[in-house]
Design a protein around this motif. Structure first.
Motif, PDB file in Angstrom:
ATOM      1  N   GLY A 108     -31.455   5.363 -17.075  1.00  0.00           N
ATOM      2  CA  GLY A 108     -30.905   6.333 -18.025  1.00  0.00           C
ATOM      3  C   GLY A 108     -29.806   5.733 -18.882  1.00  0.00           C
ATOM      4  O   GLY A 108     -29.744   5.962 -20.092  1.00  0.00           O
ATOM      5  N   LEU A 109     -28.931   4.934 -18.243  1.00  0.00           N
ATOM      6  CA  LEU A 109     -27.830   4.310 -18.982  1.00  0.00           C
ATOM      7  C   LEU A 109     -28.335   3.275 -19.977  1.00  0.00           C
ATOM      8  O   LEU A 109     -27.895   3.232 -21.130  1.00  0.00           O
ATOM      9  CB  LEU A 109     -26.844   3.669 -18.002  1.00  0.00           C
ATOM     10  N   MET A 110     -29.266   2.430 -19.541  1.00  0.00           N
ATOM     11  CA  MET A 110     -29.758   1.386 -20.440  1.00  0.00           C
ATOM     12  C   MET A 110     -30.625   1.983 -21.556  1.00  0.00           C
ATOM     13  O   MET A 110     -30.602   1.500 -22.690  1.00  0.00           O
ATOM     14  CB  MET A 110     -30.540   0.336 -19.656  1.00  0.00           C
ATOM     15  N   LEU A 111     -31.379   3.053 -21.241  1.00  0.00           N
ATOM     16  CA  LEU A 111     -32.139   3.733 -22.286  1.00  0.00           C
ATOM     17  C   LEU A 111     -31.187   4.368 -23.293  1.00  0.00           C
ATOM     18  O   LEU A 111     -31.426   4.331 -24.512  1.00  0.00           O
ATOM     19  CB  LEU A 111     -33.058   4.791 -21.679  1.00  0.00           C
ATOM     20  N   GLY A 112     -30.100   4.935 -22.783  1.00  0.00           N
ATOM     21  CA  GLY A 112     -29.079   5.493 -23.669  1.00  0.00           C
ATOM     22  C   GLY A 112     -28.492   4.426 -24.571  1.00  0.00           C
ATOM     23  O   GLY A 112     -28.257   4.661 -25.765  1.00  0.00           O
ATOM     24  N   ALA A 113     -28.267   3.225 -24.015  1.00  0.00           N
ATOM     25  CA  ALA A 113     -27.743   2.126 -24.821  1.00  0.00           C
ATOM     26  C   ALA A 113     -28.720   1.743 -25.931  1.00  0.00           C
ATOM     27  O   ALA A 113     -28.319   1.511 -27.078  1.00  0.00           O
ATOM     28  CB  ALA A 113     -27.446   0.916 -23.928  1.00  0.00           C
ATOM     29  N   VAL A 114     -30.016   1.689 -25.593  1.00  0.00           N
ATOM     30  CA  VAL A 114     -31.031   1.343 -26.591  1.00  0.00           C
ATOM     31  C   VAL A 114     -31.077   2.396 -27.702  1.00  0.00           C
ATOM     32  O   VAL A 114     -31.160   2.067 -28.897  1.00  0.00           O
ATOM     33  CB  VAL A 114     -32.419   1.198 -25.932  1.00  0.00           C
ATOM     34  N   ILE A 115     -31.001   3.668 -27.315  1.00  0.00           N
ATOM     35  CA  ILE A 115     -31.028   4.746 -28.312  1.00  0.00           C
ATOM     36  C   ILE A 115     -29.803   4.648 -29.220  1.00  0.00           C
ATOM     37  O   ILE A 115     -29.889   4.835 -30.443  1.00  0.00           O
ATOM     38  CB  ILE A 115     -31.098   6.114 -27.619  1.00  0.00           C
ATOM     39  N   MET A 116     -28.634   4.330 -28.627  1.00  0.00           N
ATOM     40  CA  MET A 116     -27.426   4.166 -29.436  1.00  0.00           C
ATOM     41  C   MET A 116     -27.578   2.999 -30.405  1.00  0.00           C
ATOM     42  O   MET A 116     -27.056   3.030 -31.523  1.00  0.00           O
ATOM     43  CB  MET A 116     -26.211   3.952 -28.536  1.00  0.00           C
ATOM     44  N   CYS A 117     -28.300   1.973 -29.989  1.00  0.00           N
ATOM     45  CA  CYS A 117     -28.547   0.832 -30.882  1.00  0.00           C
ATOM     46  C   CYS A 117     -29.374   1.265 -32.093  1.00  0.00           C
ATOM     47  O   CYS A 117     -29.168   0.770 -33.206  1.00  0.00           O
ATOM     48  CB  CYS A 117     -29.241  -0.295 -30.131  1.00  0.00           C
ATOM     49  N   ILE A 118     -30.315   2.196 -31.863  1.00  0.00           N
ATOM     50  CA  ILE A 118     -31.099   2.730 -32.985  1.00  0.00           C
ATOM     51  C   ILE A 118     -30.166   3.424 -33.984  1.00  0.00           C
ATOM     52  O   ILE A 118     -30.275   3.229 -35.205  1.00  0.00           O
ATOM     53  CB  ILE A 118     -32.176   3.710 -32.476  1.00  0.00           C
ATOM     54  N   ILE A 119     -29.232   4.217 -33.447  1.00  0.00           N
ATOM     55  CA  ILE A 119     -28.261   4.892 -34.307  1.00  0.00           C
ATOM     56  C   ILE A 119     -27.391   3.870 -35.028  1.00  0.00           C
ATOM     57  O   ILE A 119     -27.008   4.052 -36.191  1.00  0.00           O
ATOM     58  CB  ILE A 119     -27.406   5.863 -33.468  1.00  0.00           C
ATOM     59  N   CYS A 120     -27.104   2.754 -34.349  1.00  0.00           N
ATOM     60  CA  CYS A 120     -26.269   1.691 -34.919  1.00  0.00           C
ATOM     61  C   CYS A 120     -26.828   1.131 -36.215  1.00  0.00           C
ATOM     62  O   CYS A 120     -26.073   0.689 -37.080  1.00  0.00           O
ATOM     63  CB  CYS A 120     -26.133   0.537 -33.923  1.00  0.00           C
ATOM     64  N   PHE A 121     -28.149   1.106 -36.339  1.00  0.00           N
ATOM     65  CA  PHE A 121     -28.750   0.547 -37.550  1.00  0.00           C
ATOM     66  C   PHE A 121     -28.306   1.328 -38.791  1.00  0.00           C
ATOM     67  O   PHE A 121     -28.151   0.754 -39.870  1.00  0.00           O
ATOM     68  CB  PHE A 121     -30.274   0.534 -37.433  1.00  0.00           C
ATOM     69  N   SER A 122     -28.096   2.636 -38.613  1.00  0.00           N
ATOM     70  CA  SER A 122     -27.604   3.436 -39.737  1.00  0.00           C
ATOM     71  C   SER A 122     -26.139   3.114 -40.020  1.00  0.00           C
ATOM     72  O   SER A 122     -25.725   3.025 -41.189  1.00  0.00           O
ATOM     73  CB  SER A 122     -27.767   4.933 -39.437  1.00  0.00           C
ATOM     74  N   TYR A 123     -25.353   2.931 -38.963  1.00  0.00           N
ATOM     75  CA  TYR A 123     -23.946   2.565 -39.153  1.00  0.00           C
ATOM     76  C   TYR A 123     -23.831   1.198 -39.835  1.00  0.00           C
ATOM     77  O   TYR A 123     -23.033   1.024 -40.772  1.00  0.00           O
ATOM     78  CB  TYR A 123     -23.220   2.544 -37.815  1.00  0.00           C
ATOM     79  N   GLY A 124     -24.609   0.219 -39.361  1.00  0.00           N
ATOM     80  CA  GLY A 124     -24.563  -1.103 -39.965  1.00  0.00           C
ATOM     81  C   GLY A 124     -24.944  -1.067 -41.439  1.00  0.00           C
ATOM     82  O   GLY A 124     -24.326  -1.742 -42.272  1.00  0.00           O
TER      83      GLY A 124
END
Length: 479
Positions: free
Chosen positions: A53-69
């Motif tokens: 759950g934690l690592m999947l959450g990290a991956v999902i946050m990385c998806i959101i990161c692409f918009s921030y970047g």
């Protein structure tokens, strides 16, 4: 706002890549990383369910990161989500977004300061800080000694930030590296004892599906990984190309996920985890480390917790003060918050956050926890606005790949926002949190109506926050 005031100071480009990475990691890993395995993760999902759950959450946050970047590259300005929301949707949306993120950022400063007392209670039974008993609020005993400790760090870190971002950046890097090293020391120490990996069974919580176990921990992702979004707030202070911001955010999130997972593993592998939790330990992680490698291990976990707390305070000082600065420069807040010192720091914003934080410890940690419960609301709102803004900008600029990535980010962020309002979900707010959220929203409405003429129809009428802040940068000779 006079031209002289605008030219009193300018942000200094003193933040290195390691400082920015440390800013994100230090804000992501809080004291909860070392307590939640025993109180929230294992009871809801078991060890493997929690780690997945934690690592999947990290991956999902990385998806959101692409918009921030993407948005950092497009708009390299302090203010982050506030600027992005204004660029895509206008000033009203920018104010709503900024108003709730301010609360999320600010609340984590005093909450982290009171966590220092929690650390002392865990590591030093009968803590010497529990002196000068004052009263009890919502089941939490308030002591003058613990308030004094919180004050020392709130004021100390405020002063560090007022000295300049270079000092704050060096401090953040030192503490974040110490945090990571301390957790790795404890993990290696436990592994060297050759624990029985059968202690991890059952891998998932019995009585529910594997999917439900993973989902139960995934719901904590906005809370666990909030902090990477501090990076865009300091966008005007990078000493390197803004293109590197995405990689730094992704790296910090993945390392944060590894740290969370390592602490879950440590907590669940020393003894059979289910009977251990059934014995109701005061601090499951600390007791398992003590059993495996003794007090030296607890000492290093304590160091890690301490570093997590102070790095979180420092990170949110930086992020919240830059957000206040940007909102004030756009006339969404009083103009005094837009002042920069010759050292390039928004001193008034930092001082305001410090004074506000000094009030909070008197209300006890439980009341603060109700406020911080809304961190997920503010964070998810910021994620949603950023992804939606990135999708709109990408569509305008013909970047279809980024547009679809950002649309996916909107969907995920919206789910995180919705689950805070759905009864029965792990992120569902408590009644006191709903009341505080309503009060904060009401204050925001009243405040918005009071500044509406100046904010919408003042000297910046018809000009976006993006254009306003670019004007500021030109006047400061930075463009």
């Amino acid at each position: 706002m006079s031209k002289n005031q605008q030219q009193e100071g300018a942000f200094k480009k003193d933040l290195r890549k390691i400082d920015i990475w440390s800013l994100a990691l230090g804000a992501i890993i809080g004291w909860g990383c070392f307590v939640m395995p025993g109180t929230s993760f294992l009871p809801k999902a078991g060890p493997i369910g929690s780690i997945l759950g934690l690592m999947l959450g990290a991956v999902i946050m990385c998806i959101i990161c692409f918009s921030y970047g993407y948005m950092i590259r497009k708009f390299p300005l302090s203010g982050g989500e506030f600027v992005y929301a204004d660029t895509a949707f206008g000033k009203k949306h920018a104010f709503i977004c900024g108003w709730f993120i301010v609360l999320a950022y600010w609340s984590l400063i005093p909450l982290n300061s009171t966590a220092l007392a929690m650390i002392s209670r865990y590591i030093l039974p009968g803590s010497p800080l529990q002196i000068g008993y004052l009263y009890t609020i919502a089941g939490w005993d308030v002591y003058l000694g613990e308030i004094a400790l919180a004050y020392a760090f709130i004021i100390g870190l405020g002063i560090v930030n007022m000295r300049g971002v270079k000092s704050a950046g060096w401090f953040q890097t030192l503490v974040a590296v110490a945090l990571f090293a301390s957790v790795m020391f404890a993990l290696i120490g436990v592994l060297l004892t050759k624990p029985d990996f059968n202690n991890l069974k059952p891998f998932f919580l019995e009585g529910q599906s594997k999917f439900s176990s993973v989902l139960a921990v995934l719901a904590f992702a906005p809370y666990c990984f909030v902090g990477f979004d501090c990076i865009p707030q300091a966008a005007e202070e990078y000493s390197f190309s803004h293109k590197a911001a995405l990689g730094l955010m992704v790296g910090a999130i993945l390392v944060g996920g590894i740290i969370y997972s390592a602490v879950v593993f440590i907590t669940s592998v020393v003894n059979p985890w289910a009977p251990m939790l059934a014995s109701n330990p005061d601090w499951a992680t600390g007791e398992m480390v003590m059993k495996a490698i003794g007090y030296i291990g607890v000492f290093f976990i304590g160091i890690a917790m301490f570093c997590a707390v102070v790095s979180g305070m420092n990170g949110f000082y930086i992020a919240s003060s830059r957000l206040l600065y940007s909102m004030a420069y756009a006339d969404a807040l009083p103009k005094r918050f837009a002042h920069l010192t010759p050292q390039g720091t928004p001193k008034n914003s930092i001082l305001f956050m410090m004074l506000l934080a000094l009030i909070a410890p008197w209300f006890g940690r439980q009341v603060l926890a109700w406020i911080v419960d809304m961190t997920c609301v503010g964070a998810a709102m910021g994620f949603t606005y950023t992804c939606a803004s990135a999708a709109k900008v990408a569509k305008r600029d013909g970047d279809k790949a980024q547009m679809w990535i950002s649309i996916l980010g909107v969907a995920v962020s919206s789910i995180f926002l919705i689950i805070t309002f759905v009864p029965g979900m792990p992120g569902f707010l408590s009644i006191p949190s709903f009341i505080i959220l309503g009060i904060w929203a009401a204050i925001g409405i009243v405040f918005y109506l009071s500044i509406r003429k100046r904010y919408i129809y003042g000297q910046w009428q018809g000009i976006s926050v993006e254009q306003i802040l670019y004007t500021k940068m030109k006047e400061d000779g930075k463009m």
